[in-house]
Design a protein around this motif. Structure first.
Motif, PDB file in Angstrom:
ATOM      1  N   LEU A  81       0.811  -1.217   0.000  1.00 18.81           N
ATOM      2  CA  LEU A  81       0.000   0.000   0.000  1.00 18.81           C
ATOM      3  C   LEU A  81       0.846   1.269   0.000  1.00 18.81           C
ATOM      4  O   LEU A  81       0.324   2.351  -0.216  1.00 18.81           O
ATOM      5  CB  LEU A  81      -0.926   0.031   1.231  1.00 18.81           C
ATOM      6  CG  LEU A  81      -2.181  -0.832   1.202  1.00 18.81           C
ATOM      7  CD1 LEU A  81      -1.828  -2.304   1.235  1.00 18.81           C
ATOM      8  CD2 LEU A  81      -3.079  -0.508   2.368  1.00 18.81           C
ATOM      9  N   GLY A  90      -1.112   9.236   3.599  1.00 18.68           N
ATOM     10  CA  GLY A  90      -1.543   7.994   4.233  1.00 18.68           C
ATOM     11  C   GLY A  90      -1.044   7.920   5.663  1.00 18.68           C
ATOM     12  O   GLY A  90      -1.758   7.492   6.571  1.00 18.68           O
ATOM     13  N   TYR A 150      -4.440   6.715  -2.188  1.00 20.24           N
ATOM     14  CA  TYR A 150      -3.365   5.987  -2.867  1.00 20.24           C
ATOM     15  C   TYR A 150      -2.734   6.784  -3.997  1.00 20.24           C
ATOM     16  O   TYR A 150      -1.567   6.620  -4.302  1.00 20.24           O
ATOM     17  CB  TYR A 150      -3.866   4.639  -3.412  1.00 20.24           C
ATOM     18  CG  TYR A 150      -4.217   3.645  -2.337  1.00 20.24           C
ATOM     19  CD1 TYR A 150      -3.576   3.684  -1.103  1.00 20.24           C
ATOM     20  CD2 TYR A 150      -5.163   2.672  -2.556  1.00 20.24           C
ATOM     21  CE1 TYR A 150      -3.896   2.780  -0.114  1.00 20.24           C
ATOM     22  CE2 TYR A 150      -5.486   1.751  -1.577  1.00 20.24           C
ATOM     23  CZ  TYR A 150      -4.853   1.809  -0.353  1.00 20.24           C
ATOM     24  OH  TYR A 150      -5.164   0.915   0.620  1.00 20.24           O
ATOM     25  N   ARG A 164      -8.076   4.192   0.928  1.00 23.47           N
ATOM     26  CA  ARG A 164      -7.898   4.020  -0.512  1.00 23.47           C
ATOM     27  C   ARG A 164      -8.095   5.306  -1.297  1.00 23.47           C
ATOM     28  O   ARG A 164      -7.656   5.406  -2.438  1.00 23.47           O
ATOM     29  CB  ARG A 164      -8.809   2.919  -1.035  1.00 23.47           C
ATOM     30  CG  ARG A 164     -10.249   3.262  -1.150  1.00 23.47           C
ATOM     31  CD  ARG A 164     -10.945   2.183  -1.932  1.00 23.47           C
ATOM     32  NE  ARG A 164     -10.264   0.886  -1.722  1.00 23.47           N
ATOM     33  CZ  ARG A 164     -10.625  -0.245  -2.270  1.00 23.47           C
ATOM     34  NH1 ARG A 164     -11.645  -0.261  -3.075  1.00 23.47           N
ATOM     35  NH2 ARG A 164      -9.997  -1.352  -2.024  1.00 23.47           N
ATOM     36  N   LEU A 202      -5.317  -5.204  -1.948  1.00 25.38           N
ATOM     37  CA  LEU A 202      -4.874  -4.146  -1.035  1.00 25.38           C
ATOM     38  C   LEU A 202      -5.678  -4.191   0.266  1.00 25.38           C
ATOM     39  O   LEU A 202      -5.122  -4.124   1.368  1.00 25.38           O
ATOM     40  CB  LEU A 202      -5.025  -2.770  -1.686  1.00 25.38           C
ATOM     41  CG  LEU A 202      -4.175  -2.501  -2.922  1.00 25.38           C
ATOM     42  CD1 LEU A 202      -4.436  -1.100  -3.462  1.00 25.38           C
ATOM     43  CD2 LEU A 202      -2.701  -2.646  -2.623  1.00 25.38           C
ATOM     44  N   GLU A 254      -9.940   0.883   5.390  1.00 26.61           N
ATOM     45  CA  GLU A 254      -9.243   0.912   4.100  1.00 26.61           C
ATOM     46  C   GLU A 254     -10.196   1.281   2.979  1.00 26.61           C
ATOM     47  O   GLU A 254      -9.883   2.099   2.118  1.00 26.61           O
ATOM     48  CB  GLU A 254      -8.585  -0.446   3.841  1.00 26.61           C
ATOM     49  CG  GLU A 254      -7.525  -0.451   2.760  1.00 26.61           C
ATOM     50  CD  GLU A 254      -8.063  -0.601   1.353  1.00 26.61           C
ATOM     51  OE1 GLU A 254      -7.342  -0.273   0.405  1.00 26.61           O
ATOM     52  OE2 GLU A 254      -9.229  -1.030   1.174  1.00 26.61           O
ATOM     53  N   HIS A 284       2.728   9.696  -0.478  1.00 27.63           N
ATOM     54  CA  HIS A 284       2.660   8.686   0.590  1.00 27.63           C
ATOM     55  C   HIS A 284       2.403   9.276   1.973  1.00 27.63           C
ATOM     56  O   HIS A 284       1.831   8.621   2.831  1.00 27.63           O
ATOM     57  CB  HIS A 284       3.990   7.926   0.693  1.00 27.63           C
ATOM     58  CG  HIS A 284       4.392   7.273  -0.575  1.00 27.63           C
ATOM     59  ND1 HIS A 284       3.496   6.985  -1.576  1.00 27.63           N
ATOM     60  CD2 HIS A 284       5.586   6.833  -1.014  1.00 27.63           C
ATOM     61  CE1 HIS A 284       4.133   6.423  -2.570  1.00 27.63           C
ATOM     62  NE2 HIS A 284       5.407   6.318  -2.264  1.00 27.63           N
TER      63      HIS A 284
END
Lengths: 239, 292, 322
Positions: free
Chosen positions: B37, B100, B93, B90, B195, B85, B97
């Motif tokens: 992920l 997240g 994504y 999601r 994922l 998620e 990064h």
């Protein structure tokens, strides 16, 4: 739906426009490929050949126009859906997974439809692979990687193969082997779209040729006439 | 005197292995989630704590025993992970990064805050199961059975996870999706599902570690926050590129911490951080990592 | 046709941003001059010292792309040092603050030597872990006063102005705050700041031009630690206390949250974020709701729904003023 007959159009692309982020790459591509045909897309670097294949398999999502695969409109479909229509894609960089063994790479793509090649048939076609099943994908030579990349999409039952420059950077002996394989696949009834820079190779295996320039198809030649029109082709391809 | 310090060393080595077990289980989950992920899951510690708390609450209000909790709590937390998620993670994504990481940091605060609000800061103890009570005399030292169980169970879980990832078809999909998810989509593999499942499995592992930790540590809202910072240091030392690297670094640094407790107790809880600093100075990519 | 359009666009925003930043600074100054007549000054001073922490985090996150979860170390250590030197050693406000900020900045040098070797989440984890080391140190060290912290830090006087006088204290905090704001403005609008942004966008390119991104990041990190230290010392001065929460990772999280909520990569975003969060913290404490839960929800909501933050989202409105 009419039954699949010889000459039926499997792939019909009209006015396909596609973008990578903000840059407009394809400016209205028109092409159609019949069942069992082997068609090449020729053209210079950056003409949009690879982008055309990536659009057909659905990896580019920003696109307009029409893309009928086996009669199904797929312009907005994801790669997952398009693969289930029987399209398989072998990328230019080959995409062999380095952390997977050769065997794992080979069996990675799930079988989606009937009619795929058996493992034995694949080994007959590409004997080198059989000896290296337990090696890591990263340990293969360029030629072996290319053969594996083609081999692994034959099991899935896909009948439309999109091959992006399968001969790029390979030794003549290997190119010959790949030529034999592609010819054999054509004889088995696979429909193949082949992107090539090596037009001698293209001429040996193909039925028809599209020529691409600046994101458009600018010409179409049959393999019978390509020899007479050689000047025209070299003019397109020369820098 | 000499005899006593040997005893102390053995004792601390066992404690080190216990801590190492949890470091390994947690950094393993972090590495799996990160690999696929590309999210550094800040909520990992909070979900570890949630696993321990689920076991405690199931025991207290539903009379669920340890062995069922060992299965149920990870499932509960994994289900929570699926929802998180699908609904939130999601959406990020396609972004940098770090978003997240910020999102999971927020989740960690919420989970910890809610538990803190409901149950107070002090926490509670969780009894070990009857089967694993008592101790075992190994001749040179005396070890509580439950501690041995934790070490063995952690090694088995790590080994099984490694086998699943390295030796099975599912593992092949995971490795392939880690390398090149785009191409995997063209094989009609459901990458988004992969994922979700990976996130669920990773946080499920954290919850499993939480249940295992419940009879050893005090079950408290901050137990996850304290451990996750150490685990982050472990991850920096090991690098997140390798599953076996995460496991070995976890156990190794746990042991190192145990030794430090005997040799120089004042610095024991700092030794992993010091190790991290050293590794960064001399081998920035981490012991098992690739340069990034 | 296409090209002229992009040219014009790429020229205007630079000037535009600069103008907006100046307007922002003026508004901030006006606000903090007028506000104490209507709002409890301690609240404003708390917001200002927190805003400095937010600005320091934002300097790294917004302009270099480095997410630090360790700024509480500089903030907290500086608060402790200020408290120690002002209370136990009787050094007076100015000297204590000088020593405290130097201490925090030096700690920043140590952190930077280790942390700038990695990027992204590794960087975040490293800063968090190093800050935890500082936290452990503060828990164990004698001079921090353990769980009680340092209480009753004297306010004393500075340049003949007694800081026991509330208006003097407010004036001093405001001056320090404005110094930090202009300091950041100067950095991000200097060639050095342009280089930082270039590193954030394309580190390989910068390397190929013969510059070392790591050196620039190192300097940016130390400058950022310098700012956070000022924030910590001011906080200790205003509340007359330095304690473990100042050096806890939750405080680092607060710094990130203020930058995020206000708007990452905007000059006055962290200030707006700090005002908002200090207001929310005080408000929630009154109604007895968990501050941590609120902050967690705010983190998630901001990341999911309005990533540009309050100032960034307001920036979208500016096209209506043309």
């Amino acid at each position: 739906m009419p039954d699949a007959a010889a000459g039926k159009t499997l792939l019909e692309v009209s006015d396909l426009q596609a973008w990578y982020g903000d840059s407009h790459i394809l400016h209205g591509v028109n092409m159609s490929v019949g069942k069992g045909e082997l068609v090449t897309i020729l053209g210079r670097n950056g003409a949009g050949k690879s982008t055309t294949l990536r659009s057909i398999i659905g990896l580019l999502s920003k696109k307009t126009g029409s893309m009928r695969i086996q009669g199904v409109e797929s312009i907005n479909s994801s790669p997952t859906v398009i693969a289930r229509l029987g399209v398989a894609y072998c990328p230019e960089e080959r995409g062999i997974y380095a952390s997977l063994s050769v065997g794992e790479n080979l069996t990675l793509p799930p079988k989606l439809r009937d009619g795929g090649l058996s493992t034995d048939e694949i080994f007959t076609m590409f004997p080198n692979i059989k000896d290296r099943l337990s090696s890591r994908g990263s340990n293969l030579s360029g030629g072996e990687q290319q053969m594996l990349a083609i081999a692994r999409i034959l099991r899935t039952g896909a009948d439309i193969l999109l091959l992006d420059e399968p001969t790029e950077g390979l030794a003549p002996v290997i190119v010959q082997q790949i030529e034999q394989a592609i010819t054999a696949l054509k004889q088995r009834g696979f429909t193949i779209v082949l992107v090539e820079q090596n037009h001698r190779f293209a001429q040996k295996v193909a039925d028809r040729h599209y020529v691409m320039e600046s994101g458009k198809i600018v010409d179409e030649l049959t393999n019978d006439t390509i020899a007479q029109e050689w000047d025209r082709v070299t003019r397109y391809l020369s820098v | 005197m000499e005899h006593f310090s040997m005893m102390a060393l053995w004792g601390q080595l066992v404690v080190g292995l216990i801590n190492g077990s949890f470091y390994a289980l947690l950094s393993l989950g972090l590495a799996i989630i990160f690999g696929l992920l590309k999210v550094a899951n800040f909520a990992h510690g909070a979900l570890f704590m949630l696993g321990a708390f689920s076991a405690l609450l199931m025991h207290r209000y539903l009379g669920v025993n340890y062995w069922f909790a060992l299965v149920l709590a990870p499932l509960v937390v994994a289900a929570f992970g699926v929802v998180f998620e699908r609904l939130a993670l999601r959406r990020l994504y396609h972004l940098h990064h770090l978003y997240g990481m910020l999102l999971t940091f927020g989740l960690a605060l919420v989970v910890q805050g809610v538990v803190l609000d409901r149950f107070g800061a002090s926490g509670a103890s969780y009894p070990p199961p009857d089967l694993l009570r008592g101790g075992l005399d190994l001749g040179f030292m005396f070890v509580p059975v439950y501690r041995l169980w934790v070490i063995v169970a952690a090694i088995v879980v790590c080994a099984c996870t490694w086998i699943v990832i390295e030796k099975t078809k599912l593992g092949a999909y995971l490795r392939a999706a880690t390398e090149n998810p785009e191409l995997l989509k063209t094989f009609s593999v459901n990458v988004p599902l992969l994922l979700t499942a990976t996130y669920a499995a990773g946080v499920g592992l954290a919850a499993l570690a939480g249940v295992m930790a419940a009879p050893i540590y005090q079950v408290s809202p901050m137990m996850g926050a304290d451990i996750i910072i150490v685990v982050f240091a472990v991850v920096v030392v090991g690098g997140m590129g390798s599953i076996s690297g995460a496991i070995f670094t976890g156990f190794g640094l746990g042991l190192l911490e145990g030794v430090a407790k005997v040799v120089y107790p004042e610095a024991a809880n700092s030794v992993i951080f010091a190790m991290m600093a050293l590794v960064l100075l001399f081998r920035p990519a981490g012991l098992f990592g690739k340069e990034t | 046709m296409n090209e002229t359009k992009t040219n014009v666009q790429s020229n205007i925003p630079v000037l535009d941003r600069w103008n907006l930043e100046i307007i922002g600074i003026v508004l901030v100054v006006l606000f903090f001059l007028v506000a104490p007549f209507f709002i409890y000054p301690v609240f404003l001073m708390k917001a200002m010292s927190y805003a400095i922490l937010g600005m320091s985090v934002n300097l790294l996150l917004g302009y270099v792309g480095l997410l630090s979860f360790g700024h509480a170390a500089f903030f907290g250590l500086s608060a402790y040092m200020f408290g120690h030197f002002a209370k136990e050693m009787d050094f007076g406000v100015a000297l204590s603050m000088l020593i405290a900020v130097s201490g925090g900045t030096l700690l920043g040098v140590l952190f930077a030597m280790i942390a700038v070797r990695r990027i992204e989440f590794y960087f975040a984890m490293i800063t968090l872990a190093l800050a935890q080391l500082v936290y452990f140190f503060c828990v164990q060290a004698e001079f921090t006063g353990g769980d009680d912290g340092l209480q009753g830090i004297p306010r004393g006087e500075i340049l003949g102005f007694s800081l026991l006088e509330n208006s003097h204290l407010y004036g001093f905090v405001l001056l320090m705050f404005l110094f930090c704001l202009l300091f950041v403005f100067r950095i991000i609008n200097s060639p050095f700041g342009e280089m930082l942004k270039a590193i954030r966008e394309n580190p390989e390119r910068v390397t190929s031009l013969g510059c070392s991104p790591r050196t620039y990041k190192f300097i940016a990190f130390v400058l950022s630690a310098f700012l956070a230290s000022i924030g910590g010392a001011l906080k200790a001065l205003v509340f007359q206390i330095a304690a473990l929460p100042d050096v806890h990772w939750l405080m680092s999280g607060d710094g990130v949250l203020m930058a995020l909520v206000g708007g990452i990569g905007t000059l006055i975003g962290p200030i707006v974020g700090a005002l908002f969060i200090v207001w929310a913290q005080d408000g929630l404490a009154e109604i007895g709701m968990s501050v941590v839960v609120m902050q967690g929800l705010l983190f998630m909501a901001t990341v999911l729904l309005f990533r540009k933050g309050i100032v960034g989202e307001l920036g979208r409105l500016k096209k209506y003023f043309r």
